[in-house]
Design a protein around this motif. Structure first.
Motif, short mmCIF file in Angstrom:
data_model
loop_
_atom_site.label_atom_id
_atom_site.label_comp_id
_atom_site.label_asym_id
_atom_site.label_seq_id
_atom_site.Cartn_x
_atom_site.Cartn_y
_atom_site.Cartn_z
N ARG A 108 0.85 -1.20 0.00
CA ARG A 108 0.00 0.00 0.00
C ARG A 108 0.88 1.24 0.00
NH1 ARG A 108 -1.90 2.69 4.88
NH2 ARG A 108 -0.95 1.01 6.06
N LEU A 109 0.58 2.18 -0.90
CA LEU A 109 1.26 3.48 -0.91
C LEU A 109 0.43 4.45 -0.09
CD1 LEU A 109 3.36 5.54 -1.90
CD2 LEU A 109 2.00 5.83 -3.94
N SER A 110 0.93 4.79 1.09
CA SER A 110 0.22 5.66 2.01
C SER A 110 0.75 7.08 1.90
CB SER A 110 0.40 5.15 3.44
OG SER A 110 -0.23 6.01 4.35
N VAL A 111 -0.16 8.06 1.90
CA VAL A 111 0.21 9.47 1.75
C VAL A 111 -0.16 10.22 3.02
CG1 VAL A 111 -0.24 11.58 0.45
CG2 VAL A 111 -0.17 9.40 -0.73
N PHE A 112 0.77 11.04 3.52
CA PHE A 112 0.46 11.97 4.61
C PHE A 112 0.84 13.36 4.14
CE2 PHE A 112 1.65 14.57 8.26
CZ PHE A 112 0.43 14.56 8.93
N ARG A 113 -0.07 14.29 4.33
CA ARG A 113 0.11 15.64 3.84
C ARG A 113 0.01 16.59 5.03
NH1 ARG A 113 -4.93 17.83 0.93
NH2 ARG A 113 -5.17 18.70 2.97
N GLU A 131 4.85 19.97 4.31
CA GLU A 131 5.55 18.84 3.68
C GLU A 131 4.55 17.80 3.19
OE1 GLU A 131 8.79 19.27 3.49
OE2 GLU A 131 9.15 20.70 5.10
N ILE A 132 5.06 16.83 2.42
CA ILE A 132 4.25 15.68 2.02
C ILE A 132 5.13 14.43 2.13
CG2 ILE A 132 4.73 15.90 -0.46
CD1 ILE A 132 1.66 15.07 -0.78
N TYR A 133 4.55 13.36 2.64
CA TYR A 133 5.27 12.13 2.91
C TYR A 133 4.56 10.97 2.23
CZ TYR A 133 6.88 15.08 6.78
OH TYR A 133 7.39 16.11 7.52
N ALA A 134 5.33 10.00 1.74
CA ALA A 134 4.75 8.81 1.13
C ALA A 134 5.55 7.60 1.60
CB ALA A 134 4.81 8.90 -0.39
N GLN A 135 4.85 6.53 1.92
CA GLN A 135 5.55 5.30 2.27
C GLN A 135 4.80 4.10 1.71
OE1 GLN A 135 6.04 4.81 6.47
NE2 GLN A 135 4.12 5.82 6.98
N ILE A 136 5.56 3.08 1.35
CA ILE A 136 4.98 1.85 0.82
C ILE A 136 5.05 0.81 1.93
CG2 ILE A 136 5.23 0.05 -0.90
CD1 ILE A 136 6.14 2.16 -2.85
N VAL A 173 0.50 -6.94 6.03
CA VAL A 173 0.48 -8.30 6.57
C VAL A 173 1.60 -8.47 7.60
CG1 VAL A 173 0.70 -10.74 6.00
CG2 VAL A 173 -0.58 -9.22 4.48
N ASN A 174 2.80 -8.01 7.24
CA ASN A 174 3.95 -8.12 8.14
C ASN A 174 4.15 -6.87 8.98
OD1 ASN A 174 4.63 -10.70 7.12
ND2 ASN A 174 5.57 -9.74 5.34
N GLY A 175 3.40 -5.80 8.70
CA GLY A 175 3.53 -4.56 9.45
C GLY A 175 4.87 -3.88 9.24
N VAL A 176 5.33 -3.84 7.98
CA VAL A 176 6.66 -3.32 7.68
C VAL A 176 6.56 -2.22 6.63
CG1 VAL A 176 8.93 -3.92 6.76
CG2 VAL A 176 7.67 -5.58 8.11
N THR A 177 7.30 -1.12 6.85
CA THR A 177 7.44 -0.10 5.83
C THR A 177 8.58 -0.52 4.92
OG1 THR A 177 6.64 1.65 7.28
CG2 THR A 177 7.94 2.32 5.39
N LEU A 178 8.30 -0.68 3.64
CA LEU A 178 9.29 -1.17 2.69
C LEU A 178 10.11 -0.02 2.09
CD1 LEU A 178 6.87 -3.63 0.89
CD2 LEU A 178 8.51 -4.19 2.68
#
Length: 116
Positions: A28-33, A37-42, A46-51
Motif C-alpha cells: 500500500r502506498l500511504s500518503v500523509f500531507r 511537507e508531504i510524505y509517502a511510504q509503501i 500483513v507483516n507490518g513493515v514499511t518497505l
C-alpha cells in the motif's frame, strides 16, 4: 454534531482502510500531507513493515510549488520501490481528497513506473 476537519479526515481514513490493505505482493502506498511537507511510504500490512519511504524533506527533491514538490516525491518513492522490486501497489489517499498535492504525488509515481 459537527466534526472538526481532523475528525472528519480520520473517519474517512478508517473507511478507506477497511477496504485498502497492502500485502507483500501488492503493498500500500500511504500518503500523509502536512501544511508544509508531504510524505509517502509503501507498506506491507500483513507483516507490518514499511518497505520504502520518501518525503519532501529528502535530499534530491526539487523544491518548487507544493504540487511540483509532491510530483517529485511521487517519482522518488516510485524509483525506490522499483529498486526494491515493487512494481504494483494499491493507493491509500489517507482521507485526503484525490486532488492537488495527493493527485500530483500519484501521477508522479505512475510516470516513474508504478502500476496502480
Amino acid at each position: 454534531m459537527s466534526l472538526t476537519k481532523t475528525e472528519r479526515r480520520q473517519r474517512i481514513k478508517f473507511r478507506i482502510r477497511k477496504v485498502v490493505s497492502g500485502t507483500a505482493s501488492q503493498p500500500r502506498l500511504s500518503v500523509f500531507r502536512s501544511n508544509k511537507e508531504i510524505y509517502a511510504q509503501i507498506i506491507d500490512d500483513v507483516n507490518g513493515v514499511t518497505l520504502v519511504a520518501a518525503s519532501s524533506r529528502d535530499k534530491g527533491v526539487t523544491k518548487g510549488t507544493n504540487v511540483e514538490t509532491a510530483n517529485a516525491v511521487g517519482k522518488l518513492v516510485a524509483e525506490k520501490a522499483l529498486k526494491a522490486g515493487i512494481s504494483s501497489i494499491t493507493f491509500d489517499r489517507g482521507g485526503y481528497l484525490y486532488h492537488g498535492r495527493v493527485k500530483s504525488l500519484a501521477e508522479g509515481a505512475r510516470e516513474a513506473g508504478l502500476k496502480f
